[in-house]
Design a protein around this motif. Structure first.
Motif, mmCIF file in Angstrom:
data_model
loop_
_atom_site.group_PDB
_atom_site.id
_atom_site.type_symbol
_atom_site.label_atom_id
_atom_site.label_comp_id
_atom_site.label_asym_id
_atom_site.label_seq_id
_atom_site.Cartn_x
_atom_site.Cartn_y
_atom_site.Cartn_z
ATOM 1 N N LEU A 60 0.842 -1.204 0.000
ATOM 2 C CA LEU A 60 0.000 0.000 0.000
ATOM 3 C C LEU A 60 0.874 1.250 0.000
ATOM 4 C CD1 LEU A 60 -2.677 1.578 0.410
ATOM 5 C CD2 LEU A 60 -2.337 1.232 2.876
ATOM 6 N N ALA A 61 1.875 1.264 0.887
ATOM 7 C CA ALA A 61 2.768 2.424 0.965
ATOM 8 C C ALA A 61 3.488 2.645 -0.363
ATOM 9 C CB ALA A 61 3.779 2.222 2.102
ATOM 10 N N GLN A 62 3.935 1.571 -0.988
ATOM 11 C CA GLN A 62 4.610 1.686 -2.284
ATOM 12 C C GLN A 62 3.663 2.256 -3.340
ATOM 13 O OE1 GLN A 62 5.795 -2.446 -2.593
ATOM 14 N NE2 GLN A 62 7.877 -2.021 -1.916
ATOM 15 N N GLU A 63 2.410 1.813 -3.321
ATOM 16 C CA GLU A 63 1.438 2.286 -4.311
ATOM 17 C C GLU A 63 1.104 3.764 -4.101
ATOM 18 O OE1 GLU A 63 0.472 0.435 -6.756
ATOM 19 O OE2 GLU A 63 -1.026 1.773 -7.651
ATOM 20 N N LEU A 64 0.943 4.162 -2.828
ATOM 21 C CA LEU A 64 0.655 5.570 -2.531
ATOM 22 C C LEU A 64 1.800 6.462 -3.001
ATOM 23 C CD1 LEU A 64 -0.797 5.088 1.064
ATOM 24 C CD2 LEU A 64 -2.081 5.925 -0.909
ATOM 25 N N CYS A 65 3.034 6.038 -2.728
ATOM 26 C CA CYS A 65 4.200 6.829 -3.143
ATOM 27 C C CYS A 65 4.318 6.852 -4.665
ATOM 28 C CB CYS A 65 5.469 6.265 -2.508
ATOM 29 S SG CYS A 65 5.541 6.478 -0.717
#
Length: 269
Positions: free
Chosen positions: A126-131
């Motif tokens: 999720l964090a990778q996708e948001l970034c």
């Protein structure tokens, strides 16, 4: 949803009792942040049921899908998985469940992630996708101690603000990660900085419940990824229901199918 046989590509142990296992699947799978798989060593008779695990990392190379899981070795199911070796075969059922949608954060370009303990691996994708979507992301990770923090190398490489809290103060703030979250929000308000974030959370239930209350207090939409004991993983056994109360009605919903991600304000904690 695919039921197939995966092979162990890599396996390693670290921290107090954590295991990271990488599986290779000979086909391409579309896997979204927050989804999970049911795993069990091929030929294992005990335990009978597969073990539900959130995806940590996913990659596809030449029609093969590589999936990573990090788990704490607690019960018999995780013990037998942790005892596997490179080349061993695994019953793989997945991807399962609803994902963490980045769309709510995309509309306001701001997101907060709050994770702790064994819930931490479930939010890296999720964090990778948001970034990747260039959404300003602030991450709060909590654990009992430094030895219980998982995935720090991967989280620290992201273009996101990262706050750490440990119960014993061995790294980061001493105390609960939700205290760090609330202090951050208070300071932001005191500095008269406008904020409008979507909160995503995964981890111990008490941590998610507290995060949900903080989200309500600051009028921030909060999504929680719930954990529950699952027998089948696709809604047949109805063994993982939770009570959800929306504006329209109250109902029991299956974590494996209607979840694991729910609007935290609707969960009866």
């Amino acid at each position: 949803m695919k039921e197939t046989i995966a092979r162990v590509k890599e396996i390693k142990h670290f921290g107090r009792s954590y295991c990271q296992i990488k599986l290779v699947i000979d086909k391409e799978l579309k896997i979204e942040p927050g989804q999970f798989a049911m795993l069990k060593p091929v030929g294992a008779f005990e335990p009978l049921l597969r073990r539900a695990m959130a995806f940590y990392q996913v990659s596809t190379i030449k029609n093969q899908t590589f999936v990573d899981f990090i788990f704490n070795i607690l019960g018999r199911g995780t013990q037998v998985l942790a005892q596997m070796h490179v080349g061993d075969k695994v019953e793989f059922l997945g991807p399962l469940g609803k994902n963490f949608s980045v769309l709510p954060a995309k509309t306001i370009q701001n997101a907060i992630i709050v994770a702790g303990g064994v819930g931490t691996p479930a939010v890296l994708m999720l964090a990778q996708e948001l970034c990747k979507e260039k959404i300003e992301t602030t991450i709060f990770l909590g654990a009992r101690s430094e030895a219980d923090l998982v995935g720090m190398e991967d989280f620290s490489q992201l273009p996101a603000k990262l706050f750490i809290a440990t119960d014993d103060g061995s790294v980061g703030d001493k105390g609960f990660v939700t205290n760090s979250l609330e202090n951050f929000l208070k300071q932001t308000l005191e500095q008269n900085k406008p904020f409008n974030s979507v909160i995503y959370t995964c981890g111990p239930e008490i941590m998610m419940e507290t995060t949900a209350k903080i989200g309500l207090k600051y009028n921030l939409k909060t999504y929680a990824s719930l954990e529950a004991r699952m027998a089948c993983g696709f809604g047949v056994c109805v063994g993982c229901v939770v009570e959800i109360e929306s504006k329209q009605d109250s109902s029991y919903q299956r974590v494996c199918v209607e979840g694991p991600v729910f609007d935290a304000s609707e969960v009866i904690w």
